[in-house]
Design an enzyme around this catalytic site. Structure first.
Site, PDB file in Angstrom:
ATOM      1  CG  HIS A   1      -4.079   4.013  -8.103  1.00 29.96           C
ATOM      2  ND1 HIS A   1      -4.290   5.631  -8.510  1.00 29.96           N
ATOM      3  CD2 HIS A   1      -4.433   3.952  -6.693  1.00 29.96           C
ATOM      4  CE1 HIS A   1      -4.540   6.002  -7.325  1.00 29.96           C
ATOM      5  NE2 HIS A   1      -4.487   5.065  -6.169  1.00 29.96           N
TER       6      HIS A   1
ATOM      7  CG  HIS B   1      -8.673   0.067  -6.138  1.00 26.40           C
ATOM      8  ND1 HIS B   1      -7.441  -0.093  -6.593  1.00 26.40           N
ATOM      9  CD2 HIS B   1      -8.785   0.728  -5.062  1.00 26.40           C
ATOM     10  CE1 HIS B   1      -6.818   0.849  -5.909  1.00 26.40           C
ATOM     11  NE2 HIS B   1      -7.393   1.264  -4.928  1.00 26.40           N
TER      12      HIS B   1
ATOM     13  CD  GLU C   1      -2.907  -2.271  -6.601  1.00 22.14           C
ATOM     14  OE1 GLU C   1      -2.353  -3.691  -6.605  1.00 22.14           O
ATOM     15  OE2 GLU C   1      -3.080  -1.317  -5.764  1.00 22.14           O
TER      16      GLU C   1
ATOM     17  CB  THR D   1      -0.250  -3.356  -3.373  1.00 14.17           C
ATOM     18  OG1 THR D   1      -0.817  -2.297  -3.905  1.00 14.17           O
ATOM     19  CG2 THR D   1       0.394  -4.156  -4.826  1.00 14.17           C
TER      20      THR D   1
ATOM     21  CB  SER E   1      -7.690   5.888   0.347  1.00 16.96           C
ATOM     22  OG  SER E   1      -6.566   5.268   0.940  1.00 16.96           O
ATOM     23  CB  SER E   2      -7.798   0.275  -1.219  1.00 16.67           C
ATOM     24  OG  SER E   2      -7.884  -1.142  -0.929  1.00 16.67           O
TER      25      SER E   2
ATOM     26  CB  SER F   1      -2.712   8.267  -0.216  1.00 19.39           C
ATOM     27  OG  SER F   1      -4.004   7.786   0.066  1.00 19.39           O
TER      28      SER F   1
END
Length: 317
Positions: free
Chosen positions: A74, A124, A126, A168, A226-227, A270
């Site tokens: 991330h 998040h 990231e 992303t 998990s986004s 993932s």
């Protein structure tokens, strides 16, 4: 009951690379190998690496001196990177190269004197890393928005010198609406030539739309944090198809399958294929037929490991 498999699904190149970096570091240097944050957001993957000797921490102050530390896929902020350098820690950076690309865009805007809007989800990792890559010493600021309401309420210091980037792993549809709102409010806003949502996110979202249209129920294999997996579930639901996000096959509830003749399966970027196969086996034990894999976008992108680690791996073979 038919099983339909989305294609593509599961691991992307950035996840493959990040997991390989941890595994190879364990092979070459032995445990413990410290990893800042979960290297990817999947419980099965993290538990498997932990069993091999990876130690997952949230902050560098949890890491002793003179050890190897891996940054997660991330990415991290400049402050985290600078702290690691100040302490002389041996770092292998598993940041996805497509996230690094966004980091470079943010820094470039800062150096140009442009303020920046990041479209992403607060909290998040990231997003925290990307926000922390904007260098405010050049006089600008970076702002975070999640939706059109945030854009409506957004006030910036320099609307004539404004740019945007995106997380992303967002929903392409939602992001497009936020970008439209930004362009309507700030007609001069600058942005990347191509939006920052990665190829794997786009491909998996396209695939789940087609999957949902052919299914009575969609199961998304992925962890709750998990986004990109959450976005897949949301996209399936928006087509009117019931959808569930599951970490393991054991979470499947037989009552979900009532009156279901076709069940679709996909996996977040993932989530490993072994979990998908376990879901298939569980469904077949409940009466499902052999799976049918749908056609989809081929993916042949790969990312290499950091040079130092790659050289050590070669030398050890």
């Amino acid at each position: 009951m038919q099983i339909k498999l989305a294609n593509p699904r599961g691991f992307c190149a950035g996840v493959d690379r990040a997991i390989e970096i941890v595994n190879r570091a364990l092979d070459v240097f032995g445990p413990p190998i410290y990893v800042r944050h979960e290297v990817v957001h999947n419980r099965f993957v993290v538990d498997s690496l932990r069993e091999r000797g990876a130690v997952f921490v949230e902050e560098l102050h949890e890491v002793p001196d003179d050890v190897i530390v891996i940054f997660s896929a991330h990415g991290v902020s400049r402050a985290v990177q600078q702290e690691a350098e100040r302490r002389g820690l041996r770092i292998f950076d598993a940041t996805c190269p497509l996230v690094t690309k966004v980091h470079m865009e943010v820094l470039r805007y800062a150096k140009r004197g442009q303020e920046c809007v990041l479209i992403g989800h607060a909290g998040h990792p990231e997003v925290e890393g990307t926000m922390g890559r904007y260098d405010t010493s050049f006089g600008g600021q970076i702002y975070l928005v999640e939706d059109e309401a945030d854009v409506e309420n957004l006030e910036v210091n320099g609307p004539e010198r404004l740019a945007f980037v995106t997380q992303t792993t967002l929903s392409m549809d939602d992001t497009s609406r936020v970008i439209d709102a930004l362009r309507a409010k700030f007609p001069q806003i600058d942005g990347p030539r191509k939006d920052d949502i990665c190829y794997a996110t786009q491909n998996r979202q396209d695939a789940v739309r087609g999957l949902a249209s052919e299914s009575d129920l969609v199961l998304v294999v992925g962890s709750p944090n998990s986004s990109n997996s959450n976005r897949l579930r949301e996209l399936a639901e928006r087509t009117g198809t019931p959808a569930y996000l599951i970490d393991t096959a054991e979470q499947i509830r037989p009552e979900w399958l009532t009156d279901v003749s076709a069940i679709g399966i996909t996996a977040g970027a993932s989530a490993p294929e072994v979990l998908v196969q376990a879901v298939i086996e569980r469904l077949q034990s409940l009466g499902a037929e052999a799976p049918d894999e749908l056609a989809g976008q081929a993916e042949n992108i790969t990312f290499s490991m950091p040079q130092e680690l790659r050289e050590r791996v070669i030398a050890s073979e």
